[in-house]
Design a protein around this motif. Structure first.
Motif, PDB file in Angstrom:
ATOM      1  N   ILE A 128      21.332  81.097  -8.009  1.00  0.00           N
ATOM      2  CA  ILE A 128      19.930  81.096  -8.439  1.00  0.00           C
ATOM      3  C   ILE A 128      19.792  80.448  -9.805  1.00  0.00           C
ATOM      4  N   ARG A 129      20.680  80.785 -10.715  1.00  0.00           N
ATOM      5  CA  ARG A 129      20.596  80.242 -12.080  1.00  0.00           C
ATOM      6  C   ARG A 129      20.739  78.720 -12.097  1.00  0.00           C
ATOM      7  N   LYS A 130      21.448  78.183 -11.115  1.00  0.00           N
ATOM      8  CA  LYS A 130      21.582  76.728 -11.029  1.00  0.00           C
ATOM      9  C   LYS A 130      20.384  76.074 -10.342  1.00  0.00           C
ATOM     10  N   SER A 131      19.629  76.895  -9.577  1.00  0.00           N
ATOM     11  CA  SER A 131      18.576  76.339  -8.714  1.00  0.00           C
ATOM     12  C   SER A 131      17.170  76.470  -9.273  1.00  0.00           C
ATOM     13  N   VAL A 132      17.009  77.238 -10.361  1.00  0.00           N
ATOM     14  CA  VAL A 132      15.662  77.491 -10.875  1.00  0.00           C
ATOM     15  C   VAL A 132      15.508  76.976 -12.306  1.00  0.00           C
ATOM     16  N   GLY A 133      14.255  76.725 -12.672  1.00  0.00           N
ATOM     17  CA  GLY A 133      13.890  76.447 -14.055  1.00  0.00           C
ATOM     18  C   GLY A 133      13.045  77.612 -14.555  1.00  0.00           C
ATOM     19  N   TYR A 134      13.283  78.063 -15.767  1.00  0.00           N
ATOM     20  CA  TYR A 134      12.583  79.242 -16.290  1.00  0.00           C
ATOM     21  C   TYR A 134      12.037  78.936 -17.675  1.00  0.00           C
ATOM     22  N   MET A 135      10.745  79.116 -17.813  1.00  0.00           N
ATOM     23  CA  MET A 135      10.080  78.936 -19.104  1.00  0.00           C
ATOM     24  C   MET A 135       9.505  80.292 -19.517  1.00  0.00           C
ATOM     25  N   PRO A 136      10.194  81.024 -20.394  1.00  0.00           N
ATOM     26  CA  PRO A 136       9.720  82.354 -20.778  1.00  0.00           C
ATOM     27  C   PRO A 136       8.460  82.291 -21.628  1.00  0.00           C
TER      28      PRO A 136
ATOM     29  N   LYS B 138      16.415  69.394 -12.273  1.00  0.00           N
ATOM     30  CA  LYS B 138      15.725  69.241 -10.986  1.00  0.00           C
ATOM     31  C   LYS B 138      15.765  70.544 -10.177  1.00  0.00           C
ATOM     32  N   PRO B 139      15.127  71.601 -10.682  1.00  0.00           N
ATOM     33  CA  PRO B 139      15.169  72.893  -9.989  1.00  0.00           C
ATOM     34  C   PRO B 139      14.348  72.892  -8.702  1.00  0.00           C
TER      35      PRO B 139
ATOM     36  N   LYS C  36      -5.425  72.500 -20.255  1.00  0.00           N
ATOM     37  CA  LYS C  36      -5.887  71.652 -19.147  1.00  0.00           C
ATOM     38  C   LYS C  36      -4.817  70.635 -18.768  1.00  0.00           C
ATOM     39  N   GLU C  37      -4.227  69.997 -19.771  1.00  0.00           N
ATOM     40  CA  GLU C  37      -3.169  69.009 -19.517  1.00  0.00           C
ATOM     41  C   GLU C  37      -1.983  69.651 -18.808  1.00  0.00           C
ATOM     42  N   PHE C  38      -1.649  70.869 -19.240  1.00  0.00           N
ATOM     43  CA  PHE C  38      -0.491  71.561 -18.675  1.00  0.00           C
ATOM     44  C   PHE C  38      -0.688  71.818 -17.184  1.00  0.00           C
ATOM     45  N   TRP C  39      -1.871  72.277 -16.806  1.00  0.00           N
ATOM     46  CA  TRP C  39      -2.130  72.555 -15.392  1.00  0.00           C
ATOM     47  C   TRP C  39      -2.164  71.276 -14.569  1.00  0.00           C
ATOM     48  N   GLU C  40      -2.599  70.191 -15.155  1.00  0.00           N
ATOM     49  CA  GLU C  40      -2.546  68.897 -14.459  1.00  0.00           C
ATOM     50  C   GLU C  40      -1.089  68.497 -14.196  1.00  0.00           C
ATOM     51  N   MET C  41      -0.214  68.802 -15.171  1.00  0.00           N
ATOM     52  CA  MET C  41       1.206  68.518 -15.001  1.00  0.00           C
ATOM     53  C   MET C  41       1.803  69.363 -13.872  1.00  0.00           C
ATOM     54  N   LEU C  42       1.394  70.635 -13.801  1.00  0.00           N
ATOM     55  CA  LEU C  42       1.901  71.510 -12.743  1.00  0.00           C
ATOM     56  C   LEU C  42       1.505  70.999 -11.355  1.00  0.00           C
ATOM     57  N   LYS C  43       0.283  70.512 -11.239  1.00  0.00           N
ATOM     58  CA  LYS C  43      -0.176  69.970  -9.951  1.00  0.00           C
ATOM     59  C   LYS C  43       0.674  68.763  -9.542  1.00  0.00           C
ATOM     60  N   ARG C  44       1.036  67.928 -10.517  1.00  0.00           N
ATOM     61  CA  ARG C  44       1.875  66.758 -10.211  1.00  0.00           C
ATOM     62  C   ARG C  44       3.287  67.187  -9.795  1.00  0.00           C
ATOM     63  N   LEU C  45       3.809  68.226 -10.455  1.00  0.00           N
ATOM     64  CA  LEU C  45       5.144  68.730 -10.111  1.00  0.00           C
ATOM     65  C   LEU C  45       5.148  69.339  -8.708  1.00  0.00           C
ATOM     66  N   GLN C  46       4.063  70.023  -8.376  1.00  0.00           N
ATOM     67  CA  GLN C  46       3.950  70.618  -7.040  1.00  0.00           C
ATOM     68  C   GLN C  46       4.015  69.543  -5.958  1.00  0.00           C
ATOM     69  N   LYS C  47       3.398  68.396  -6.218  1.00  0.00           N
ATOM     70  CA  LYS C  47       3.404  67.292  -5.249  1.00  0.00           C
ATOM     71  C   LYS C  47       4.815  66.738  -5.024  1.00  0.00           C
ATOM     72  N   LYS C  48       5.720  67.023  -5.985  1.00  0.00           N
ATOM     73  CA  LYS C  48       7.108  66.578  -5.844  1.00  0.00           C
ATOM     74  C   LYS C  48       7.960  67.603  -5.087  1.00  0.00           C
ATOM     75  N   GLY C  49       7.296  68.660  -4.563  1.00  0.00           N
ATOM     76  CA  GLY C  49       8.011  69.613  -3.711  1.00  0.00           C
ATOM     77  C   GLY C  49       8.581  70.823  -4.414  1.00  0.00           C
ATOM     78  N   ILE C  50       8.270  70.997  -5.697  1.00  0.00           N
ATOM     79  CA  ILE C  50       8.801  72.151  -6.428  1.00  0.00           C
ATOM     80  C   ILE C  50       7.910  73.368  -6.179  1.00  0.00           C
ATOM     81  N   THR C  51       8.541  74.501  -5.859  1.00  0.00           N
ATOM     82  CA  THR C  51       7.825  75.769  -5.722  1.00  0.00           C
ATOM     83  C   THR C  51       7.594  76.334  -7.122  1.00  0.00           C
ATOM     84  N   ILE C  52       6.359  76.738  -7.411  1.00  0.00           N
ATOM     85  CA  ILE C  52       6.022  77.171  -8.773  1.00  0.00           C
ATOM     86  C   ILE C  52       5.427  78.574  -8.750  1.00  0.00           C
ATOM     87  N   LEU C  53       6.011  79.468  -9.548  1.00  0.00           N
ATOM     88  CA  LEU C  53       5.445  80.798  -9.786  1.00  0.00           C
ATOM     89  C   LEU C  53       5.049  80.859 -11.253  1.00  0.00           C
ATOM     90  N   VAL C  54       3.763  81.044 -11.506  1.00  0.00           N
ATOM     91  CA  VAL C  54       3.255  81.041 -12.878  1.00  0.00           C
ATOM     92  C   VAL C  54       2.488  82.335 -13.125  1.00  0.00           C
TER      93      VAL C  54
END
Length: 300
Positions: free
Chosen positions: A73-81, A149-150, A168-186
Protein backbone atom coordinates in the motif's frame (compact mmCIF):
# COMPACT_ATOMS: atom_id res chain seq x y z
CA UNK A 1 -8.10 0.13 -7.96
CA UNK A 2 -10.46 1.46 -5.31
CA UNK A 3 -10.88 1.56 -1.53
CA UNK A 4 -13.10 -0.54 0.72
CA UNK A 5 -13.78 -0.16 4.46
CA UNK A 6 -15.80 -2.64 6.52
CA UNK A 7 -16.94 -1.79 10.06
CA UNK A 8 -13.81 0.16 10.99
CA UNK A 9 -13.56 1.15 14.68
CA UNK A 10 -10.77 3.21 16.29
CA UNK A 11 -10.56 4.66 19.80
CA UNK A 12 -8.01 6.81 21.59
CA UNK A 13 -8.28 5.66 25.22
CA UNK A 14 -11.94 6.34 26.09
CA UNK A 15 -12.69 8.49 23.03
CA UNK A 16 -14.12 6.74 19.97
CA UNK A 17 -12.66 8.52 16.94
CA UNK A 18 -14.49 6.40 14.36
CA UNK A 19 -17.24 3.88 14.98
CA UNK A 20 -18.43 1.20 12.56
CA UNK A 21 -17.34 3.04 9.40
CA UNK A 22 -18.07 1.32 6.09
CA UNK A 23 -17.90 2.71 2.56
CA UNK A 24 -16.38 2.02 -0.83
CA UNK A 25 -14.59 4.26 -3.31
CA UNK A 26 -14.83 3.01 -6.87
CA UNK A 27 -11.73 2.85 -9.11
CA UNK A 28 -11.18 6.26 -10.73
CA UNK A 29 -13.71 7.98 -8.47
CA UNK A 30 -13.27 11.36 -6.75
CA UNK A 31 -14.81 10.68 -3.35
CA UNK A 32 -15.19 13.24 -0.57
CA UNK A 33 -15.25 12.81 3.21
CA UNK A 34 -17.15 15.87 4.36
CA UNK A 35 -17.38 16.95 7.99
CA UNK A 36 -16.17 19.37 10.66
CA UNK A 37 -12.94 19.18 12.66
CA UNK A 38 -12.98 16.22 15.03
CA UNK A 39 -15.41 14.20 12.90
CA UNK A 40 -12.89 11.38 12.35
CA UNK A 41 -11.66 12.18 8.84
CA UNK A 42 -7.93 12.18 9.65
CA UNK A 43 -8.18 8.95 11.65
CA UNK A 44 -9.75 7.24 8.62
CA UNK A 45 -6.95 8.56 6.38
CA UNK A 46 -4.24 7.34 8.76
CA UNK A 47 -5.81 3.88 8.92
CA UNK A 48 -6.08 3.63 5.12
CA UNK A 49 -2.48 4.79 4.63
CA UNK A 50 -1.29 2.18 7.19
CA UNK A 51 -0.15 4.72 9.79
CA UNK A 52 -2.74 3.47 12.32
CA UNK A 53 -4.13 0.01 13.01
CA UNK A 54 -7.90 -0.11 13.60
CA UNK A 55 -9.29 -1.71 16.77
CA UNK A 56 -11.85 -3.62 14.69
CA UNK A 57 -12.90 -3.98 11.07
CA UNK A 58 -11.02 -4.42 7.81
CA UNK A 59 -10.07 -2.35 4.79
CA UNK A 60 -8.37 -2.68 1.42
CA UNK A 61 -6.65 -0.04 -0.70
CA UNK A 62 -5.89 -0.73 -4.36
CA UNK A 63 -6.70 -4.40 -3.68
CA UNK A 64 -4.26 -4.67 -0.76
CA UNK A 65 -5.18 -5.40 2.86
CA UNK A 66 -4.19 -2.57 5.22
CA UNK A 67 -2.63 -5.00 7.75
CA UNK A 68 -1.18 -7.85 5.70
CA UNK A 69 -0.08 -5.80 2.68
CA UNK A 70 0.92 -2.51 4.30
CA UNK A 71 4.24 -2.34 2.43
CA UNK A 72 2.50 -2.73 -0.93
CA UNK A 73 0.00 0.00 0.00
CA UNK A 74 2.77 2.44 0.91
CA UNK A 75 4.27 1.96 -2.54
CA UNK A 76 0.90 2.30 -4.29
CA UNK A 77 -0.60 5.42 -2.71
CA UNK A 78 0.14 9.13 -2.49
CA UNK A 79 -0.70 10.86 0.80
CA UNK A 80 -0.99 14.58 1.42
CA UNK A 81 -1.65 15.13 5.14
CA UNK A 82 -3.54 18.11 6.53
CA UNK A 83 -0.43 19.84 7.83
CA UNK A 84 2.38 20.80 5.46
CA UNK A 85 4.89 18.05 6.19
CA UNK A 86 7.67 18.51 3.62
CA UNK A 87 11.18 19.54 4.56
CA UNK A 88 11.03 23.29 5.15
CA UNK A 89 14.80 23.80 4.76
CA UNK A 90 15.02 21.97 1.44
CA UNK A 91 14.23 23.76 -1.80
CA UNK A 92 11.25 22.93 -3.99
CA UNK A 93 13.43 20.88 -6.34
CA UNK A 94 15.28 19.14 -3.48
CA UNK A 95 12.01 18.05 -1.86
CA UNK A 96 10.72 16.64 -5.14
CA UNK A 97 13.99 14.80 -5.87
CA UNK A 98 14.04 13.42 -2.32
CA UNK A 99 10.56 11.90 -2.58
CA UNK A 100 11.27 10.54 -6.07
CA UNK A 101 14.41 8.82 -4.75
CA UNK A 102 12.52 7.25 -1.82
CA UNK A 103 10.17 5.56 -4.30
CA UNK A 104 12.98 4.54 -6.64
CA UNK A 105 12.00 6.85 -9.47
CA UNK A 106 12.97 10.23 -10.92
CA UNK A 107 11.19 13.50 -11.66
CA UNK A 108 11.73 12.89 -15.38
CA UNK A 109 10.16 9.40 -15.35
CA UNK A 110 6.74 10.63 -14.14
CA UNK A 111 6.95 14.28 -15.13
CA UNK A 112 3.87 14.10 -17.38
CA UNK A 113 1.76 13.34 -14.31
CA UNK A 114 2.85 16.42 -12.37
CA UNK A 115 3.61 18.76 -15.27
CA UNK A 116 0.39 20.83 -14.97
CA UNK A 117 1.10 21.43 -11.29
CA UNK A 118 4.87 21.70 -11.32
CA UNK A 119 5.09 24.34 -14.05
CA UNK A 120 3.37 26.73 -11.61
CA UNK A 121 6.05 26.29 -8.94
CA UNK A 122 9.06 25.70 -11.21
CA UNK A 123 10.02 29.44 -11.20
CA UNK A 124 10.56 29.00 -7.44
CA UNK A 125 12.38 25.65 -7.64
CA UNK A 126 15.39 26.98 -5.71
CA UNK A 127 13.31 28.58 -2.95
CA UNK A 128 13.10 26.82 0.41
CA UNK A 129 9.76 25.09 0.94
CA UNK A 130 9.22 26.94 4.21
CA UNK A 131 9.30 30.27 2.36
CA UNK A 132 6.51 29.41 -0.10
CA UNK A 133 2.99 30.83 0.07
CA UNK A 134 0.12 28.58 1.19
CA UNK A 135 -1.02 27.87 -2.37
CA UNK A 136 2.53 27.08 -3.55
CA UNK A 137 3.13 24.75 -0.56
CA UNK A 138 -0.06 22.96 -1.51
CA UNK A 139 1.11 22.46 -5.12
CA UNK A 140 4.52 21.23 -3.98
CA UNK A 141 2.97 18.76 -1.53
CA UNK A 142 0.68 17.43 -4.27
CA UNK A 143 3.62 17.08 -6.68
CA UNK A 144 5.56 15.08 -4.06
CA UNK A 145 2.52 12.85 -3.41
CA UNK A 146 2.25 12.12 -7.16
CA UNK A 147 5.90 11.72 -8.14
CA UNK A 148 5.81 7.88 -7.92
CA UNK A 149 2.59 7.61 -10.00
CA UNK A 150 0.28 6.29 -7.26
CA UNK A 151 -2.89 4.30 -7.97
CA UNK A 152 -4.75 5.99 -5.12
CA UNK A 153 -4.36 9.54 -3.84
CA UNK A 154 -5.28 10.56 -0.27
CA UNK A 155 -5.72 14.28 0.38
CA UNK A 156 -6.56 15.23 3.98
CA UNK A 157 -8.09 18.73 4.06
CA UNK A 158 -5.73 19.95 1.31
CA UNK A 159 -7.31 23.41 0.94
CA UNK A 160 -7.62 24.42 4.61
CA UNK A 161 -6.15 27.89 5.11
CA UNK A 162 -5.64 28.43 1.37
CA UNK A 163 -7.02 31.46 -0.49
CA UNK A 164 -10.16 31.03 -2.67
CA UNK A 165 -8.28 31.32 -5.98
CA UNK A 166 -5.80 28.60 -4.99
CA UNK A 167 -8.67 26.42 -3.75
CA UNK A 168 -10.37 26.67 -7.16
CA UNK A 169 -7.12 25.90 -8.99
CA UNK A 170 -6.49 22.92 -6.73
CA UNK A 171 -9.86 21.32 -7.50
CA UNK A 172 -9.30 21.86 -11.21
CA UNK A 173 -6.02 19.96 -10.82
CA UNK A 174 -7.82 17.10 -9.05
CA UNK A 175 -10.30 16.80 -11.91
CA UNK A 176 -7.41 16.52 -14.38
CA UNK A 177 -5.72 13.85 -12.24
CA UNK A 178 -8.96 11.89 -12.05
CA UNK A 179 -9.09 11.81 -15.87
CA UNK A 180 -5.69 10.07 -15.75
CA UNK A 181 -7.28 7.15 -13.86
CA UNK A 182 -6.18 7.96 -10.31
CA UNK A 183 -8.65 7.13 -7.53
CA UNK A 184 -8.92 10.12 -5.19
CA UNK A 185 -10.17 10.28 -1.60
CA UNK A 186 -10.28 13.86 -0.32
CA UNK A 187 -11.51 15.24 2.99
CA UNK A 188 -12.70 18.79 3.59
CA UNK A 189 -14.65 20.83 6.14
CA UNK A 190 -15.79 23.14 3.31
CA UNK A 191 -19.31 22.19 2.30
CA UNK A 192 -19.07 24.03 -1.05
CA UNK A 193 -16.26 21.65 -2.10
CA UNK A 194 -18.55 18.66 -1.58
CA UNK A 195 -20.43 19.52 -4.79
CA UNK A 196 -17.18 18.97 -6.75
CA UNK A 197 -16.97 15.28 -5.80
CA UNK A 198 -18.58 12.33 -7.62
CA UNK A 199 -19.90 10.98 -4.32
CA UNK A 200 -19.55 12.06 -0.72
CA UNK A 201 -19.81 10.65 2.78
CA UNK A 202 -21.08 13.13 5.36
CA UNK A 203 -19.37 12.35 8.67
CA UNK A 204 -20.00 13.62 12.20
CA UNK A 205 -18.67 12.41 15.59
CA UNK A 206 -16.97 9.37 14.04
CA UNK A 207 -20.07 8.10 12.23
CA UNK A 208 -21.38 8.27 8.66
CA UNK A 209 -24.58 10.30 8.29
CA UNK A 210 -25.16 9.70 4.56
CA UNK A 211 -23.36 8.46 1.45
CA UNK A 212 -24.56 9.48 -2.00
CA UNK A 213 -23.93 11.91 -4.84
CA UNK A 214 -24.08 15.58 -3.74
CA UNK A 215 -27.13 16.09 -5.96
CA UNK A 216 -29.06 13.18 -4.41
CA UNK A 217 -28.26 14.25 -0.85
CA UNK A 218 -29.61 17.73 -1.53
CA UNK A 219 -32.72 16.30 -3.24
CA UNK A 220 -33.56 14.38 -0.07
CA UNK A 221 -33.82 17.56 2.00
CA UNK A 222 -37.34 17.32 3.45
CA UNK A 223 -38.43 20.95 3.86
CA UNK A 224 -38.60 24.30 2.07
CA UNK A 225 -35.83 26.69 3.11
CA UNK A 226 -36.36 30.42 3.34
CA UNK A 227 -33.70 33.13 3.12
CA UNK A 228 -34.59 35.61 5.85
CA UNK A 229 -32.91 39.01 6.15
CA UNK A 230 -33.40 42.04 8.40
CA UNK A 231 -31.62 45.12 9.73
CA UNK A 232 -30.12 43.35 12.77
CA UNK A 233 -28.71 39.86 12.19
CA UNK A 234 -28.17 39.02 15.87
CA UNK A 235 -31.69 40.09 16.83
CA UNK A 236 -33.09 38.27 13.78
CA UNK A 237 -31.50 34.95 14.78
CA UNK A 238 -32.73 35.31 18.37
CA UNK A 239 -36.28 36.14 17.25
CA UNK A 240 -36.44 33.25 14.77
CA UNK A 241 -35.15 30.79 17.38
CA UNK A 242 -37.93 31.89 19.74
CA UNK A 243 -40.71 31.71 17.11
CA UNK A 244 -43.30 29.09 18.12
CA UNK A 245 -43.35 27.39 14.70
CA UNK A 246 -39.56 27.25 14.14
CA UNK A 247 -37.98 24.01 12.91
CA UNK A 248 -34.41 25.16 12.22
CA UNK A 249 -32.40 28.40 12.07
CA UNK A 250 -28.86 28.66 10.68
CA UNK A 251 -26.87 31.77 9.68
CA UNK A 252 -25.89 31.65 6.02
CA UNK A 253 -23.90 34.63 4.71
CA UNK A 254 -25.99 37.79 4.81
CA UNK A 255 -29.19 35.76 5.42
CA UNK A 256 -30.56 33.23 7.86
CA UNK A 257 -31.75 29.87 6.53
CA UNK A 258 -35.11 29.20 8.17
CA UNK A 259 -37.42 26.19 8.04
CA UNK A 260 -40.88 25.98 9.56
CA UNK A 261 -42.68 23.10 11.30
CA UNK A 262 -45.99 23.75 9.54
CA UNK A 263 -47.14 22.34 6.23
CA UNK A 264 -49.15 25.51 5.54
CA UNK A 265 -46.44 28.09 6.22
CA UNK A 266 -47.24 31.68 5.16
CA UNK A 267 -44.49 34.24 4.66
CA UNK A 268 -46.78 37.05 5.88
CA UNK A 269 -47.23 35.33 9.27
CA UNK A 270 -43.48 35.27 9.87
CA UNK A 271 -43.02 38.81 8.56
CA UNK A 272 -45.71 40.07 10.94
CA UNK A 273 -44.03 38.32 13.87
CA UNK A 274 -40.62 39.82 13.05
CA UNK A 275 -42.09 43.31 12.77
CA UNK A 276 -43.58 42.90 16.26
CA UNK A 277 -40.08 41.96 17.42
CA UNK A 278 -38.91 45.40 16.28
CA UNK A 279 -37.05 44.31 13.16
CA UNK A 280 -37.09 46.32 9.92
CA UNK A 281 -35.95 45.81 6.29
CA UNK A 282 -37.37 42.30 6.49
CA UNK A 283 -37.02 40.03 3.44
CA UNK A 284 -38.25 36.44 3.21
CA UNK A 285 -38.06 34.25 0.10
CA UNK A 286 -37.82 30.54 -0.65
CA UNK A 287 -34.39 29.27 -1.70
CA UNK A 288 -32.76 25.99 -2.79
CA UNK A 289 -31.12 23.81 -0.12
CA UNK A 290 -27.42 23.00 -0.39
CA UNK A 291 -24.99 20.46 1.08
CA UNK A 292 -24.57 22.49 4.25
CA UNK A 293 -28.33 22.52 4.84
CA UNK A 294 -28.47 18.76 4.27
CA UNK A 295 -25.57 18.18 6.66
CA UNK A 296 -27.16 20.29 9.42
CA UNK A 297 -30.45 18.45 8.99
CA UNK A 298 -28.80 15.01 9.17
CA UNK A 299 -26.68 16.03 12.17
CA UNK A 300 -29.68 17.23 14.20
Amino acid sequence: MGISLRNIVKSYKKVKAVEDISFEVKPGELFGLIGPDGAGKTTIFRILTTLLIPDNGSATVAGYDIIEDYKAIRKSVGYMPGRFSLYQDLSVEENLNFFATIFGTTIEENYELIEDIYVQIEPFKNRRAGKLSGGMKQKLALSCALIHKPKVLFLDEPTTGVDPVSRKEFWEMLKRLQKKGITILVSTPYMDEAALCDRIALIQDGGILEIDTPENIVKKFPKTIYNVGANNMYKLIQSLQQYEHVYSVFPFGEFVHYTDKRESFKIEDLKSYLKKEGLTQISIEATQPNIEDAFMELAK
